[in-house]
Design a protein around this motif. Sequence first.
Motif, PDB file in Angstrom:
ATOM      1  N   HIS A  80      -8.575  -4.809  -0.188  1.00 49.25           N
ATOM      2  CA  HIS A  80      -7.697  -4.239  -1.027  1.00 49.25           C
ATOM      3  C   HIS A  80      -8.289  -4.272  -2.622  1.00 49.25           C
ATOM      4  O   HIS A  80      -8.876  -5.147  -3.065  1.00 49.25           O
ATOM      5  CB  HIS A  80      -6.465  -4.882  -1.185  1.00 49.25           C
ATOM      6  N   CYS A 118      -3.439  -7.975  -4.740  1.00 49.61           N
ATOM      7  CA  CYS A 118      -4.134  -7.582  -3.720  1.00 49.61           C
ATOM      8  C   CYS A 118      -5.511  -8.229  -3.368  1.00 49.61           C
ATOM      9  O   CYS A 118      -6.411  -8.822  -4.350  1.00 49.61           O
ATOM     10  CB  CYS A 118      -4.442  -6.049  -3.840  1.00 49.61           C
ATOM     11  N   CYS A 152      -6.086   2.113 -10.057  1.00 50.63           N
ATOM     12  CA  CYS A 152      -5.234   3.181  -9.579  1.00 50.63           C
ATOM     13  C   CYS A 152      -3.831   3.420 -10.447  1.00 50.63           C
ATOM     14  O   CYS A 152      -3.440   2.124 -11.023  1.00 50.63           O
ATOM     15  CB  CYS A 152      -4.573   2.632  -8.163  1.00 50.63           C
ATOM     16  N   MET A 198       1.257  -2.944   4.885  1.00 47.31           N
ATOM     17  CA  MET A 198       0.318  -2.145   4.015  1.00 47.31           C
ATOM     18  C   MET A 198      -1.122  -2.243   4.280  1.00 47.31           C
ATOM     19  O   MET A 198      -1.747  -1.544   3.717  1.00 47.31           O
ATOM     20  CB  MET A 198       0.765  -2.679   2.390  1.00 47.31           C
ATOM     21  N   GLU A 202      -9.708   1.173  -2.016  1.00 46.00           N
ATOM     22  CA  GLU A 202     -10.532  -0.050  -1.184  1.00 46.00           C
ATOM     23  C   GLU A 202     -11.551  -0.009  -1.904  1.00 46.00           C
ATOM     24  O   GLU A 202     -12.538   0.839  -1.859  1.00 46.00           O
ATOM     25  CB  GLU A 202     -10.526   0.597   0.151  1.00 46.00           C
ATOM     26  N   VAL A 211      -2.002  -7.629   0.838  1.00 48.97           N
ATOM     27  CA  VAL A 211      -1.191  -7.612  -0.118  1.00 48.97           C
ATOM     28  C   VAL A 211      -0.093  -8.420  -0.232  1.00 48.97           C
ATOM     29  O   VAL A 211       0.687  -8.565   0.819  1.00 48.97           O
ATOM     30  CB  VAL A 211      -0.486  -5.959  -0.362  1.00 48.97           C
ATOM     31  N   ALA A 271      -3.112  -0.969  -6.537  1.00 47.67           N
ATOM     32  CA  ALA A 271      -1.952  -0.115  -5.847  1.00 47.67           C
ATOM     33  C   ALA A 271      -1.160   0.614  -6.959  1.00 47.67           C
ATOM     34  O   ALA A 271      -1.030   0.134  -8.066  1.00 47.67           O
ATOM     35  CB  ALA A 271      -0.895  -1.152  -5.277  1.00 47.67           C
ATOM     36  N   ARG A 318      -2.188   5.514   1.633  1.00 49.68           N
ATOM     37  CA  ARG A 318      -0.919   5.437   1.180  1.00 49.68           C
ATOM     38  C   ARG A 318       0.008   4.967   2.023  1.00 49.68           C
ATOM     39  O   ARG A 318      -0.121   5.023   3.173  1.00 49.68           O
ATOM     40  CB  ARG A 318      -0.245   6.949   0.740  1.00 49.68           C
ATOM     41  N   LEU A 320      -3.005   3.168  -2.642  1.00 48.99           N
ATOM     42  CA  LEU A 320      -3.945   1.953  -2.529  1.00 48.99           C
ATOM     43  C   LEU A 320      -5.339   2.448  -2.482  1.00 48.99           C
ATOM     44  O   LEU A 320      -5.761   3.268  -1.665  1.00 48.99           O
ATOM     45  CB  LEU A 320      -3.792   1.232  -1.122  1.00 48.99           C
TER      46      LEU A 320
END
Length: 388
Positions: A171, A141, A255, A166, A187, A149, A174, A196, A185
């Motif tokens: 980004h 990302c 994540c 996406m 930020e 992505v 993920a 999502r 995802l």
Amino acid sequence: MDRRTVLRAAVVGAGGAAFSGALWGEAFGAVAQPGPSPYGDLLAADANGIQLPAGFTSRVIARSGRRVAGYTWHWAPDGGACFADGTGWIYVSNSEIPLTGGASAVRFAADGAITSAYRILSETNLNCAGGATPWGTWLSCEEIALGRVFETWPGGGRAGEERTRMGRFKHEAAACDPVRKVVYLTEDESDGCFYRFIPDTWGDLRTGRLQVLCAPSGQVTGPVTWQDIPDRDGFPIATRKQVGAAKHFDGGEGCWYDHGVCYFTTKGDNRVWGYDTVNSALDLAYDDSLVTGGAAPLTGVDNITGAPTNRDLFVAEDGGNMEINIITPSGVVAPFLRILGQTSSEITGPAFSPDGSRLYFSSQRGTSGSSTGSGGITYEVKGPFRRQ
């Protein structure tokens, strides 16, 4: 009333929403608190400047600008993941460098020997974090405005491909949910969102819908909803500003999905969140301002991963004490390792080998404090990780 008091009241008032099928299980009635690590105290630093519990050892597998298995390792190593490869495995690492970022990989034999290293993505911009897919690819990302992505292949031999459906935004990471067949995802904005992506066909990320999590701005626990993003290209209106009901988070970072919960971190407020996918509810797994009885052990909250052999989370620090902290299923947070002498760096890319016996991570700027040149160092830690 200070932030600590306000947040504690909010969590208690919500009844400490319990997760269904979560990593925490019955113990997830409150945020994690400091306690003794299941691995014991950290010992004196080893020859690599890393403090580890008894029984663990470290080694340097790559340094930025230097050759590893005939390949020059990239600058500013960031997000990473491990992938099974026959009897061995592959560790993939992003490069958070402008314009030429991309990602590289190191291949290991069954005994841990390095057999090769190579490029898997080139000429992209500030590749920060990402995530592994169940079908064995790495999502790399870009952490820039209108970032993309890229889906890449850890084994090499195939160029990375844009997955712009996406969303185009700053980004970070993920995480794939194979049950609901979505990709979550984060930020990296001070008012960023949590997204999502719902592909039209699971395993094919070329087409699908992008949605944003919606909830009242002050909510830290309780039910949430999702709404479609009208324009995933994010121009002229940024994706995070297109849906009025969207909940904003202070600097989305790592994540990780595990057994019905997607954990994600926010660096601006040192939190580890949990999204309960079964009940579509939000909760806090850790918040440094809700720590009682002493100083918070985990600050500079950043990348996150989970151990494949048990239910522990490992959270890396950007700053703080340059630690990776463990958060156990019983709700204990404690340092697992600490890097000395690299206070101008950050820990990035924590990921376990498929068998759970080795943990990989990088110090992005090393002892030099520089993102370019020979600053970055990528490590491996081996030892008796818990199996349960």
